[in-house]
Design a protein around this motif. Sequence first.
Motif, PDB file in Angstrom:
ATOM      1  N   VAL A  75       0.856  -1.179   0.000  1.00 18.49           N
ATOM      2  CA  VAL A  75       0.000   0.000   0.000  1.00 18.49           C
ATOM      3  C   VAL A  75       0.893   1.231   0.000  1.00 18.49           C
ATOM      4  N   ASP A  76       0.321   2.358  -0.382  1.00 20.04           N
ATOM      5  CA  ASP A  76       1.020   3.640  -0.265  1.00 20.04           C
ATOM      6  C   ASP A  76       0.059   4.583   0.444  1.00 20.04           C
ATOM      7  N   ALA A  77       0.217   4.658   1.772  1.00 16.87           N
ATOM      8  CA  ALA A  77      -0.709   5.457   2.570  1.00 16.87           C
ATOM      9  C   ALA A  77      -0.647   6.929   2.208  1.00 16.87           C
ATOM     10  N   GLY A  78       0.538   7.413   1.849  1.00 18.47           N
ATOM     11  CA  GLY A  78       0.674   8.820   1.489  1.00 18.47           C
ATOM     12  C   GLY A  78      -0.096   9.172   0.236  1.00 18.47           C
ATOM     13  N   ALA A  79      -0.019   8.286  -0.758  1.00 19.28           N
ATOM     14  CA  ALA A  79      -0.722   8.520  -2.026  1.00 19.28           C
ATOM     15  C   ALA A  79      -2.154   8.016  -1.981  1.00 19.28           C
ATOM     16  N   GLY A  80      -2.463   7.160  -1.003  1.00 21.20           N
ATOM     17  CA  GLY A  80      -3.807   6.605  -0.909  1.00 21.20           C
ATOM     18  C   GLY A  80      -4.073   5.492  -1.901  1.00 21.20           C
ATOM     19  N   THR A  81      -3.005   4.827  -2.352  1.00 23.66           N
ATOM     20  CA  THR A  81      -3.150   3.799  -3.377  1.00 23.66           C
ATOM     21  C   THR A  81      -2.730   2.434  -2.850  1.00 23.66           C
ATOM     22  N   VAL A  82      -3.206   1.391  -3.540  1.00 27.72           N
ATOM     23  CA  VAL A  82      -2.844   0.020  -3.194  1.00 27.72           C
ATOM     24  C   VAL A  82      -2.456  -0.734  -4.459  1.00 27.72           C
ATOM     25  N   SER A  83      -1.555  -1.713  -4.285  1.00 28.68           N
ATOM     26  CA  SER A  83      -1.131  -2.583  -5.394  1.00 28.68           C
ATOM     27  C   SER A  83      -0.961  -4.004  -4.866  1.00 28.68           C
ATOM     28  N   PRO A  84      -2.033  -4.625  -4.394  1.00 24.62           N
ATOM     29  CA  PRO A  84      -1.891  -5.947  -3.771  1.00 24.62           C
ATOM     30  C   PRO A  84      -1.319  -6.981  -4.734  1.00 24.62           C
ATOM     31  N   VAL A  85      -0.334  -7.735  -4.255  1.00 22.89           N
ATOM     32  CA  VAL A  85       0.282  -8.770  -5.079  1.00 22.89           C
ATOM     33  C   VAL A  85      -0.766  -9.761  -5.573  1.00 22.89           C
ATOM     34  N   ASN A  86      -1.750 -10.065  -4.710  1.00 21.87           N
ATOM     35  CA  ASN A  86      -2.729 -11.096  -5.052  1.00 21.87           C
ATOM     36  C   ASN A  86      -4.031 -10.542  -5.622  1.00 21.87           C
ATOM     37  N   VAL A  87      -4.047  -9.260  -5.975  1.00 20.20           N
ATOM     38  CA  VAL A  87      -5.199  -8.664  -6.677  1.00 20.20           C
ATOM     39  C   VAL A  87      -4.636  -7.891  -7.873  1.00 20.20           C
ATOM     40  N   PRO A  88      -4.328  -8.580  -8.960  1.00 23.88           N
ATOM     41  CA  PRO A  88      -3.621  -7.942 -10.078  1.00 23.88           C
ATOM     42  C   PRO A  88      -4.371  -6.802 -10.742  1.00 23.88           C
TER      43      PRO A  88
END
Length: 319
Positions: A75-88
């Motif tokens: 996750v990137d709390a500062g940017a408010g974004t997520v890139s989960p390895v298991n949710v492509p």
Amino acid sequence: MLTDLVVALDIGGTKIAGALVDGDGRILVRAQRRTPAREDGETVMRAVEAVVDELAASSLWPLAGAVGIGSAGPVDAGAGTVSPVNVPGWRDYPLVERVRRATGGRPVTLVGDGVAMTAAEHWQGAARGYDNALCMVVSTGVGGGLVLGGALHPGPTGNAGHIGHVCVELNGDPCPCGGRGCVERIASGPNIARRALENGWRPGPDGDATAAAVAAAARAGDPVATASFARAAQALAAGIAATASLVEIEIAVVGGGVAGAGDVLFDPLRRALRDYATLSFVRHLTVAPALTGTDAGLLGAAAAVSPRRTGGAPVSLTG
């Protein structure tokens, strides 16, 4: 009387759970959907919105002042974004903004799921009363978080303590994260089951080939199943010992579905830890099973919203 009611979201590769949680850690309303992890990003978000809509139907919804999210990472709390390895389908996905809109503009706090579990265990679980702790989720993946100096330590992006992607085998198998020989590649539930199958273990008549079935076989004395759990325990021990050497933790709390194997995991883990945690300041490290169970993600997401619940440490706020 209800105090500090918050919306909590626990987002992983298998399920999306939501709850309304009060300041004493009571879960008052629940909702859950399966994660459509192999679908596109908007389909996944619609499942999140369905959970939010179900919570919003409660009469308690207007009393909830903020939202906490514990998400599979990075996750990137500062940017408010997520890139989960298991949710492509989610890569740099603007989850905070989308959840803010779905919850009527409420402020949103985002942390990784391992950090959320750590907040829960420090607030109400096995790490309560410890000033320095590593808490781990060992399940479909392996995540973690840190308590340092008595306070939750999420790090600048909300990922600090992500032990699952610490390398413990220099020439190990490639990991979906892009690295090699990661703790997760060896110790996660699917990889425990994969290794057992590759080495000759076969499921019973019910066809169950999960790590839970491997654990049952190990408990019954199957040598291949036992060896697969011992290998996972060794990887976990190496990662825990490395973390303890860096930041002098006093306790390592292990939760998640794989921890449900009990002594099948914890006995070889404690033995392996004696081989890795050899320095004087880490030799007496305690290893304990988590206490908050399947509610860890929800309690941790709620805890991350409020410094009072996390030992007085501010966490990364986005919104």
